[in-house]
Design a protein around this motif. Structure first.
Motif, mmCIF file in Angstrom:
data_model
loop_
_atom_site.group_PDB
_atom_site.id
_atom_site.type_symbol
_atom_site.label_atom_id
_atom_site.label_comp_id
_atom_site.label_asym_id
_atom_site.label_seq_id
_atom_site.Cartn_x
_atom_site.Cartn_y
_atom_site.Cartn_z
ATOM 1 N N ARG A 70 10.195 -0.743 4.039
ATOM 2 C CA ARG A 70 10.724 0.363 3.229
ATOM 3 C C ARG A 70 9.636 1.406 3.010
ATOM 4 O O ARG A 70 8.480 1.063 2.802
ATOM 5 N N ARG A 71 10.013 2.643 3.007
ATOM 6 C CA ARG A 71 9.145 3.728 2.557
ATOM 7 C C ARG A 71 10.037 4.955 2.395
ATOM 8 O O ARG A 71 11.084 5.066 3.016
ATOM 9 N N SER A 72 9.591 5.832 1.506
ATOM 10 C CA SER A 72 10.372 7.049 1.325
ATOM 11 C C SER A 72 9.447 8.240 1.178
ATOM 12 O O SER A 72 9.303 9.047 2.075
ATOM 13 N N CYS A 73 8.735 8.337 0.044
ATOM 14 C CA CYS A 73 7.959 9.555 -0.225
ATOM 15 C C CYS A 73 6.696 9.666 0.620
ATOM 16 O O CYS A 73 6.252 10.752 0.943
ATOM 17 N N ALA A 74 6.098 8.535 0.966
ATOM 18 C CA ALA A 74 4.828 8.475 1.706
ATOM 19 C C ALA A 74 3.650 9.037 0.924
ATOM 20 O O ALA A 74 2.598 9.326 1.493
ATOM 21 N N HIS A 75 3.811 9.214 -0.380
ATOM 22 C CA HIS A 75 2.724 9.791 -1.189
ATOM 23 C C HIS A 75 2.551 9.113 -2.544
ATOM 24 O O HIS A 75 2.203 9.765 -3.524
ATOM 25 N N GLY A 76 2.862 7.835 -2.638
ATOM 26 C CA GLY A 76 2.562 7.094 -3.867
ATOM 27 C C GLY A 76 3.441 7.423 -5.051
ATOM 28 O O GLY A 76 3.016 7.219 -6.191
ATOM 29 N N VAL A 77 4.639 7.933 -4.798
ATOM 30 C CA VAL A 77 5.507 8.329 -5.913
ATOM 31 C C VAL A 77 6.745 7.438 -6.043
ATOM 32 O O VAL A 77 7.150 7.090 -7.153
ATOM 33 N N CYS A 78 7.332 7.044 -4.922
ATOM 34 C CA CYS A 78 8.631 6.348 -4.999
ATOM 35 C C CYS A 78 8.483 4.845 -5.237
ATOM 36 O O CYS A 78 9.412 4.191 -5.707
ATOM 37 N N GLY A 79 7.356 4.277 -4.898
ATOM 38 C CA GLY A 79 7.133 2.852 -5.136
ATOM 39 C C GLY A 79 7.811 1.923 -4.151
ATOM 40 O O GLY A 79 7.901 0.727 -4.395
ATOM 41 N N SER A 80 8.279 2.445 -3.019
ATOM 42 C CA SER A 80 9.082 1.580 -2.140
ATOM 43 C C SER A 80 8.272 0.803 -1.104
ATOM 44 O O SER A 80 8.809 -0.088 -0.468
ATOM 45 N N ASP A 81 6.978 1.122 -0.900
ATOM 46 C CA ASP A 81 6.262 0.447 0.187
ATOM 47 C C ASP A 81 5.131 -0.459 -0.317
ATOM 48 O O ASP A 81 4.098 -0.587 0.339
ATOM 49 N N ALA A 82 5.365 -1.117 -1.447
ATOM 50 C CA ALA A 82 4.387 -2.127 -1.880
ATOM 51 C C ALA A 82 4.495 -3.327 -0.945
ATOM 52 O O ALA A 82 5.604 -3.747 -0.577
ATOM 53 N N ARG A 90 -0.588 -3.785 -2.433
ATOM 54 C CA ARG A 90 -0.962 -2.369 -2.418
ATOM 55 C C ARG A 90 0.226 -1.557 -1.902
ATOM 56 O O ARG A 90 1.129 -2.117 -1.287
ATOM 57 N N LEU A 91 0.150 -0.238 -2.085
ATOM 58 C CA LEU A 91 1.113 0.650 -1.438
ATOM 59 C C LEU A 91 0.559 0.995 -0.063
ATOM 60 O O LEU A 91 -0.591 1.450 0.049
ATOM 61 N N ALA A 92 1.374 0.821 0.984
ATOM 62 C CA ALA A 92 0.900 1.129 2.339
ATOM 63 C C ALA A 92 0.539 2.601 2.483
ATOM 64 O O ALA A 92 -0.381 2.956 3.226
ATOM 65 N N CYS A 93 1.243 3.465 1.750
ATOM 66 C CA CYS A 93 0.990 4.907 1.881
ATOM 67 C C CYS A 93 -0.262 5.356 1.137
ATOM 68 O O CYS A 93 -0.699 6.489 1.292
ATOM 69 N N LYS A 94 -0.820 4.497 0.296
ATOM 70 C CA LYS A 94 -2.019 4.862 -0.459
ATOM 71 C C LYS A 94 -3.238 4.060 -0.009
ATOM 72 O O LYS A 94 -4.263 4.076 -0.685
#
Ligand code: SF4
Ligand code: F3S
Ligand code: FES
Length: 254
Positions: A70-82, A90-94
């Protein structure tokens, strides 16, 4: 003219970043084929500015389109890629690849403690059930004193400022050993979101939430392990928030 310069600048800037090879080892699971999850290696040519999310995109878009995450915002805002990266939530996008030791393989797997659905995707419903149980919304039945606004001083606002930052990524709850044991514990994220309203001077539902969390699966199951605080990508003082809710329950008021 200006747009020509802009068009050329982007690709050139990216090309100037040196590349390196990294091995990503991803724990894959397809419920239609696999009986057990299996680790799969990918050797990837990446740039120094790339994140783990970029590496996952490269696998999905260039090597194996069946990789699920899962991922959506790619910038640490949506919380979907933990997810678990080298054993840590961790968040993959961060998470920049250069901040990991890329001379070693990078292990990526789904969050622990929640039912695995496919590859890096877990069923978030048990997590959101606990979130919903603490009634995470403003309860304010009476009218504002002036009939227009519910005023709040900066000091009153500061009491719950930290817990407003939650993005519901589940990195905290899925890193908690108490939650791993049986999944019945409300978990740190639900308590953080209860804290956000319990300490809000405009809210009238503090006692309701404190009663909910004064349950055998509530705040008293926390053993102050601090995994949740270490895992939170928003830097929320999760264990501190749980301690404040415990103190409020003992005092009988926020
Ligand atoms: Fe994620 Fe932090 Fe919220 Fe937990 S408290 S769900 S780790 S943002
Ligand atoms: Fe779990 Fe965090 Fe408490 S990791 S035990 S909720 S301090
Ligand atoms: Fe939204 Fe990472 S994709 S937080």
């Amino acid at each position: 003219m200006a747009s020509d310069v802009l068009e050329k600048k982007g690709p050139r800037a990216h090309d100037a970043v040196p590349t390196f090879t990294v091995t990503m080892i991803v724990r894959r699971f397809d419920p239609e084929v696999d009986e057990e999850p299996r680790w799969v290696d990918y050797d990837l040519e990446m740039h120094g500015t790339d994140r783990v999310l970029d590496a996952l995109h490269k696998i999905k878009w260039e090597i194996d389109g069946s990789l699920a995450f899962r991922r959506s915002c790619a910038h640490g805002v949506c919380g979907s890629d933990a997810m678990r990266i080298n054993g840590r939530n961790r968040l993959a996008c961060k998470t920049l690849l250069k901040d990991l030791d890329v001379s070693q393989p990078i292990y990526v797997e789904a969050l622990k403690g929640l039912p695995l659905e496919k590859d890096l995707i877990v069923d978030m419903e048990p997590f959101f059930d606990s979130f919903r149980d603490v009634q995470p919304f403003l309860m304010a039945s009476s009218k504002p004193k002036d009939g227009k606004e519910r005023l709040q001083s900066p000091e009153e606002r500061a009491r719950f400022d930290d817990t407003t930052k939650c993005i519901l990524c589940a990195a905290c709850t899925s890193s908690c050993p108490v939650f791993w044991t049986d999944g019945q514990y409300f978990g740190p994220a639900a308590i953080v979101n209860a804290h956000r309203f319990i300490f809000d001077s405009r809210d009238e539902g503090a006692q309701v939430r404190m009663d909910i969390l004064n349950d055998k699966e509530g705040v008293w199951r926390c053993r102050t392990t601090f995994n949740c605080t270490d895992a939170c990508p928003r830097g929320i003082q999760v264990t501190q928030a749980i301690a404040e809710v415990k103190q409020a329950i003992m005092r009988g008021k926020p």
